[in-house]
Design an enzyme around this catalytic site. Structure first.
Site, PDB file in Angstrom:
ATOM      1  N   GLU A   1      -6.492   6.666 -17.357  1.00 47.59           N
ATOM      2  CA  GLU A   1      -6.324   6.967 -15.938  1.00 47.59           C
ATOM      3  C   GLU A   1      -7.687   7.372 -15.383  1.00 47.59           C
ATOM      4  OE1 GLU A   1      -3.214   6.613 -14.727  1.00 47.59           O
ATOM      5  OE2 GLU A   1      -3.182   7.709 -12.835  1.00 47.59           O
TER       6      GLU A   1
ATOM      7  N   ARG B   1      -3.006  -1.309 -12.780  1.00 47.87           N
ATOM      8  CA  ARG B   1      -1.617  -1.397 -13.236  1.00 47.87           C
ATOM      9  C   ARG B   1      -0.951  -2.671 -12.715  1.00 47.87           C
ATOM     10  NH1 ARG B   1       2.854   3.240 -12.299  1.00 47.87           N
ATOM     11  NH2 ARG B   1       4.529   1.856 -11.746  1.00 47.87           N
TER      12      ARG B   1
ATOM     13  N   ARG C   1      10.010   0.913 -19.267  1.00 46.06           N
ATOM     14  CA  ARG C   1      10.043   2.356 -19.010  1.00 46.06           C
ATOM     15  C   ARG C   1      10.730   2.965 -20.218  1.00 46.06           C
ATOM     16  NH1 ARG C   1       8.591   4.972 -14.705  1.00 46.06           N
ATOM     17  NH2 ARG C   1       8.381   3.205 -13.321  1.00 46.06           N
TER      18      ARG C   1
ATOM     19  N   LYS D   1       7.432  12.007 -18.572  1.00 45.07           N
ATOM     20  CA  LYS D   1       6.508  12.702 -17.659  1.00 45.07           C
ATOM     21  C   LYS D   1       7.199  13.927 -17.087  1.00 45.07           C
ATOM     22  CE  LYS D   1       7.778   9.395 -14.079  1.00 45.07           C
ATOM     23  NZ  LYS D   1       7.433   8.321 -13.205  1.00 45.07           N
TER      24      LYS D   1
ATOM     25  N   LYS E   1      -1.287  14.795 -17.308  1.00 46.92           N
ATOM     26  CA  LYS E   1      -0.945  13.621 -16.499  1.00 46.92           C
ATOM     27  C   LYS E   1      -1.946  13.601 -15.346  1.00 46.92           C
ATOM     28  CE  LYS E   1       2.857  11.323 -14.074  1.00 46.92           C
ATOM     29  NZ  LYS E   1       1.988  10.651 -13.135  1.00 46.92           N
TER      30      LYS E   1
ATOM     31  N   PHE F   1      -6.295   7.141 -22.837  1.00 47.81           N
ATOM     32  CA  PHE F   1      -5.153   7.680 -23.591  1.00 47.81           C
ATOM     33  C   PHE F   1      -4.503   6.672 -24.526  1.00 47.81           C
ATOM     34  CE2 PHE F   1      -3.472   6.920 -19.188  1.00 47.81           C
ATOM     35  CZ  PHE F   1      -2.634   5.839 -19.474  1.00 47.81           C
TER      36      PHE F   1
HETATM   37  P1  AMP Z   1       4.420   7.764 -12.560  1.00 47.26           P
HETATM   38  O1  AMP Z   1       3.373   6.923 -11.869  1.00 47.26           O
HETATM   39  O2  AMP Z   1       4.792   9.017 -11.854  1.00 47.26           O
HETATM   40  O3  AMP Z   1       5.579   6.932 -13.051  1.00 47.26           O
HETATM   41  O4  AMP Z   1       3.735   8.312 -13.913  1.00 47.26           O
HETATM   42  C1  AMP Z   1       3.276   7.519 -14.939  1.00 47.26           C
HETATM   43  C2  AMP Z   1       1.800   7.272 -14.747  1.00 47.26           C
HETATM   44  O5  AMP Z   1       1.023   8.411 -15.092  1.00 47.26           O
HETATM   45  C3  AMP Z   1       1.247   6.214 -15.676  1.00 47.26           C
HETATM   46  O6  AMP Z   1       1.542   4.931 -15.208  1.00 47.26           O
HETATM   47  C4  AMP Z   1      -0.243   6.512 -15.663  1.00 47.26           C
HETATM   48  O7  AMP Z   1      -0.843   5.806 -14.601  1.00 47.26           O
HETATM   49  C5  AMP Z   1      -0.314   7.985 -15.333  1.00 47.26           C
HETATM   50  N1  AMP Z   1      -0.918   8.829 -16.391  1.00 47.26           N
HETATM   51  C6  AMP Z   1      -1.749   9.853 -16.139  1.00 47.26           C
HETATM   52  N2  AMP Z   1      -2.116  10.454 -17.269  1.00 47.26           N
HETATM   53  C7  AMP Z   1      -1.521   9.798 -18.300  1.00 47.26           C
HETATM   54  C8  AMP Z   1      -1.511   9.968 -19.721  1.00 47.26           C
HETATM   55  N3  AMP Z   1      -2.181  10.932 -20.313  1.00 47.26           N
HETATM   56  N4  AMP Z   1      -0.765   9.091 -20.448  1.00 47.26           N
HETATM   57  C9  AMP Z   1      -0.058   8.105 -19.852  1.00 47.26           C
HETATM   58  N5  AMP Z   1      -0.019   7.916 -18.513  1.00 47.26           N
HETATM   59  C10 AMP Z   1      -0.736   8.755 -17.730  1.00 47.26           C
END
Ligand code: AMP
Length: 655
Positions: free
Chosen positions: A396, A366, A512, A518, A346, A437
Site C-alpha cells: 500500500e 488495484r 474476498r 480488516k 492497515k 505486505f
Molecule cells: P478495504 O479497501 O476497506 O476493503 O480494505 C482492504 C484494503 O486495505 C486492501 O485492498 C489494501 O489496499 C489495503 N491495505 C492496507 N494495508 C494493508 C495490509 N497491511 N495488508 C493488506 N491490505 C492492506
C-alpha cells in the site's frame, strides 16, 4: 462471425433473466466461434476492447456518442438527447432511433465482429486536435451499417457497459459448458419447473453423447434403464451407474476437448458437484493466474484440460488482488484466522502490485491500471532495493506530508494516479512510501500456494528498506490485548486500522477471503457512482452540487440511486475536493438537464461515509443513505467496482 450473430445472442440474454439460459446462449456462441475470433467474442461479451492491463482507453464522452448517433442517422442532436433523457441509456436510444435513419445514411453491408473490434481498437491511438472528429467518423461508419440490435450493443460497448448482467462468473460457466462435459444433477430439476424444461431440451438435442443415471431417466419418464458403460446418443437415452460415469469420464480424459461426452445427468448434488468442480476448479485457477477469460476460452477450445494446466502466472500480466473480509472484534478476528495471527497496519493509500524483471519495473493499481510513469521514484527504488532477478510484490503506497513527515489521507495522494504531466513536481510535492505486505511471484515461480508466513520471510529477505519502500509494520500474536494496543498505535499513526492475517493462508487472487480480515473504527464507507446533480446556488452558483449517488445492481448492471451528496465537498481548492472539480469531471457526461437538475452517465466513483442505511421509496434502489458525507474521489476504482445492491442489503440487515 457477423456482428449481428453476437448481438442476437446478447439480445436473447438481455431478455431472459435465468442464469442457466444465459449460460446456454453464451456457450452455444463460444462453441461455434472460430479459433481466431473466440478471444474477440469473449472480450466483446464483457464490453472490453482492450486487455485490462493496457493503459488504453476509447476516450469518448457520452456527448460524442450522442453526436455520432445524430450524424449516423441524419437526425437532430436534440432528438437524440430527448430520447436519451427518457431511456437513460445511449444504447437503447441508438436502437430506438435506428428506424428514423434516412435513406442516404442507410448502408446494407453487414458488419463483422472483427470490423467492430479493430475499428474500436484504433481509437486508442488517435490523438491530436482532430481526434474526436476522426472517432466520430469511424463510429458513424459502423453505426450507419448497423441494425437496431447492433446499434444498441455497439453504443453500449463504446460506453463500456452492456447492461445485460454478463459477469465473469457467467463467462466461466459458459466456457465450461461449451468445451467440457456438462454436468447436471437432479435437485436442479426438482427445484424449478423451468429447469426440468432445460433438461428435456437437452435430451432432445441431436448428436449428443450423454451419460445418465437410472433414477434420472426414470424421473424424466424415460423407460429404458439398461446398464450401459459407453457413450450414448441423446436420441437413444440409456443409463449407467455412478461408478461407470466417473470411470468413463476419467478414462476418456475428462477435461480434454475431444472426450466425446457432452453431458452427464446424475442423481445427487454431491456427486454432480464433485464432477463439475473438477472442471470449474481448473478454470478458476487458470483465471486467477492469467486474469484473462479470452485466453482461457481460446485455450479450452484448442487444447482442453492440458492447455489449462499450462497457463501460469506471468510477469507483467497483473493478477487480481486478494481482498479482505470485515472483522467484528479482535476476539472474533483471532478466532477466525487462527492464532498466532499476523497483524499489520492497515495503511490508507493506493494498493499497488509491482512486477520486476531485471531492470524492467511496471506498477499496477488495484484496478490493474498501469501507473509506472506516475511513480518514477518508486520504480527506481524497487530496482535498487529489491534484491532478486524477478518478482511481483504488493503493498500500500501512502502519501507523506513533506514538512512534518506524517502520513496524509488518501485523497491527496490520489492526485498522483491521474496526473500525466508535471510528474517530477508532484513527486516532490507529495512524496510517497510503499508498505510492502506480500509477494506473489519470486524467481520465476508463482508463490500463490506458499503460506503467508513464508511469503513474508521472502520479502523480509529481499527488501532493503529505504525512504520510499518499507515492509508493512507487523506483529504476530495470539493475545487480544496485544492486538488492541497495536491497533491503537496504528490509529495514532493516522492509519485506518489493522489487517489480521492467517499465517498459513495461500494467496487467492480476486477473492474476498476469510483468512485476511480488516478491522477499522469508523463506520464503513461505500464506493458509489455519480449519476446526477443539481446546479448550485449562492457560493456554488455555476457549479454542480447535490450529487445523486448510485450503487450497481449486479444482476442487471443497472445503476440505482441511494442518496444525494453535498456534505464534505469544499468551495475552495486549498480545502480539499471542490464542487468545481467534480463539476468539471462530469460535465462531458451530462445526458440531460431539466430546470436545475442534470442526469449523468456513470463514470466517476466517490467514497462516501454515512450514518445508516434506511429503506426508502424515494429512490429506485429501495434504500437511502442517512447523512452521506464525501470522503474522496476514487480514481483507482471503476464503476464496475462500486458497491452493489446486495452490499447495501447486507449492511441494512446487519444493523
Ligand atoms: P478495504 O479497501 O476497506 O476493503 O480494505 C482492504 C484494503 O486495505 C486492501 O485492498 C489494501 O489496499 C489495503 N491495505 C492496507 N494495508 C494493508 C495490509 N497491511 N495488508 C493488506 N491490505 C492492506
Amino acid at each position: 462471425m457477423l456482428y449481428s450473430e453476437l448481438c442476437n445472442a446478447l439480445e436473447k440474454i438481455e431478455k431472459n433473466s435465468m442464469q442457466n439460459y444465459k449460460i446456454k446462449i453464451l456457450s452455444e456462441l463460444l462453441a461455434k466461434s472460430h479459433e481466431e475470433e473466440i478471444e474477440t467474442i469473449v472480450m466483446l461479451c464483457l464490453a472490453n476492447v482492450f486487455p485490462v492491463d493496457t493503459q488504453k482507453e476509447l476516450g469518448i464522452s457520452s456527448h460524442i456518442i450522442a453526436q455520432t448517433i445524430s450524424k449516423a442517422f441524419n437526425i437532430s442532436k436534440k432528438t437524440v438527447i430527448d430520447d436519451w433523457t427518457k431511456s437513460g441509456d445511449l444504447g437503447t436510444t441508438a436502437m430506438n432511433l435506428c428506424n428514423m435513419r434516412t435513406q442516404t445514411t442507410l448502408f446494407t453491408s453487414a458488419i463483422t465482429i472483427r470490423k467492430v473490434f479493430f475499428t474500436l481498437q484504433k481509437f486508442a491511438d488517435i490523438d491530436g486536435t482532430k481526434a474526436q472528429g476522426k472517432k466520430i467518423d469511424f463510429l458513424t461508419e459502423l453505426l450507419s451499417s448497423a441494425d437496431k440490435t447492433e446499434a444498441k450493443f455497439l453504443m453500449r460497448t463504446v460506453i463500456g457497459q452492456l447492461r445485460i448482467g454478463i459477469s465473469e462468473g457467467l463467462i466461466k460457466e459458459a466456457i465450461q459448458s461449451a468445451f467440457y462435459s456438462r454436468i447436471y444433477w437432479k435437485s436442479l430439476l426438482t427445484q424449478k419447473r423451468n429447469e426440468k424444461k432445460v433438461f428435456e431440451d437437452i435430451l432432445n438435442e441431436k448428436d449428443k453423447k450423454i451419460l445418465i443415471e437410472p433414477s434420472i431417466a426414470e424421473f424424466l419418464g424415460k423407460k429404458n434403464k439398461e446398464q450401459f458403460d459407453l457413450f450414448l446418443d441423446a436420441n437413444d437415452i440409456k443409463t449407467t451407474t455412478k461408478e461407470t460415469i466417473e470411470k468413463t469420464l476419467k478414462k476418456s480424459g475428462f477435461f480434454s476437448k475431444s472426450n466425446n461426452i457432452d453431458l452427464c445427468l446424475v442423481d445427487d448434488v454431491d456427486f454432480g458437484n464433485k464432477l463439475k468442480s473438477t472442471v470449474s476448479d481448473k478454470i478458476n485457477h487458470a483465471y486467477q493466474v492469467t486474469n484473462n477469460l479470452a485466453l482461457i476460452a481460446k485455450t479450452s477450445q484448442k487444447e482442453g484440460e492440458p492447455g489449462l494446466d499450462k497457463l501460469k502466472m506471468r510477469l507483467f500480466c497483473p493478477i487480481k488482488v486478494m481482498l479482505a473480509q470485515k472483522a467484528k472484534s479482535f476476539e472474533d478476528a483471532l478466532e477466525g484466522v487462527g492464532t498466532p495471527a499476523a497483524i499489520e497496519y492497515k495503511y490508507d493509500g493506493i494498493r499497488m502490485q509491482i512486477h520486476k524483471q531485471d531492470d524492467k519495473i511496471q506498477i499496477y493499481t488495484r484496478m490493474l491500471e498501469n501507473v509506472t510513469k506516475q511513480f518514477p521514484e518508486l520504480a527506481e527504488t524497487i530496482m535498487t532495493n529489491v534484491k532478486c532477478d524477478n518478482c511481483v510484490i504488493e503493498g500500500e503506497t501512502v502519501g507523506i506530508d513533506r514538512h512534518t513527515g506524517k502520513y496524509i489521507p488518501f485523497q491527496y495522494i490520489s492526485r498522483r494516479i491521474k496526473r500525466k504531466y508535471d510528474i517530477d513536481k508532484l513527486v516532490k510535492e507529495i512524496p510517497v512510501v510503499m508498505h510492502i505486505f506480500d509477494i506473489t511471484y519470486f524467481e520465476g515461480k508463482s508463490c500463490l500456494n506458499t503460506p503467508f508466513c513464508q511469503r513474508r520471510k521472502i520479502i523480509e529477505k529481499i527488501i532493503t528498506p529505504d525512504k520510499c519502500i518499507v515492509l508493512a509494520n507487523q506483529i504476530t500474536t495470539s493475545s487480544v490485548d496485544e492486538a488492541k494496543s497495536f491497533y491503537n498505535k496504528a490509529l495514532e499513526d493516522k492509519q485506518e486500522g489493522v489487517m489480521i492475517k492467517n499465517q498459513n493462508a495461500l494467496y487467492v487472487p480476486g477473492s474476498r477471503v476469510g483468512t485476511m480480515l480488516k478491522l477499522k473504527p469508523i463506520l464503513d464507507t461505500l464506493d458509489l457512482a455519480i449519476v446526477g446533480a443539481e446546479y448550485g446556488e449562492g457560493k456554488r452558483k455555476g457549479y454542480l452540487s447535490s450529487f445523486l449517488l448510485a450503487c450497481r445492481n449486479e444482476q442487471t448492471g443497472d445503476f440505482l440511486v441511494v442518496g444525494k451528496l453535498g456534505t464534505g465537498l469544499k468551495e475552495k481548492e486549498e480545502q480539499g475536493t471542490t464542487f468545481k472539480e467534480i463539476s468539471d469531471l462530469i460535465k462531458d457526461d451530462i445526458m440531460t438537464q431539466t430546470n436545475r437538475s442534470v442526469l449523468v452517465s456513470p463514470k466517476i466513483v466517490v467514497e462516501v461515509a454515512f450514518e445508516e442505511i434506511q429503506k426508502s421509496t424515494n429512490y429506485n434502489s429501495g434504500f437511502a443513505l442517512r447523512f452521506p458525507r464525501f470522503i474522496c474521489l476514487r480514481p483507482d476504482r471503476s464503476i464496475n467496482d462500486i458497491n452493489t445492491l446486495s452490499d447495501l442489503k447486507k449492511i441494512f440487515q446487519n444493523n
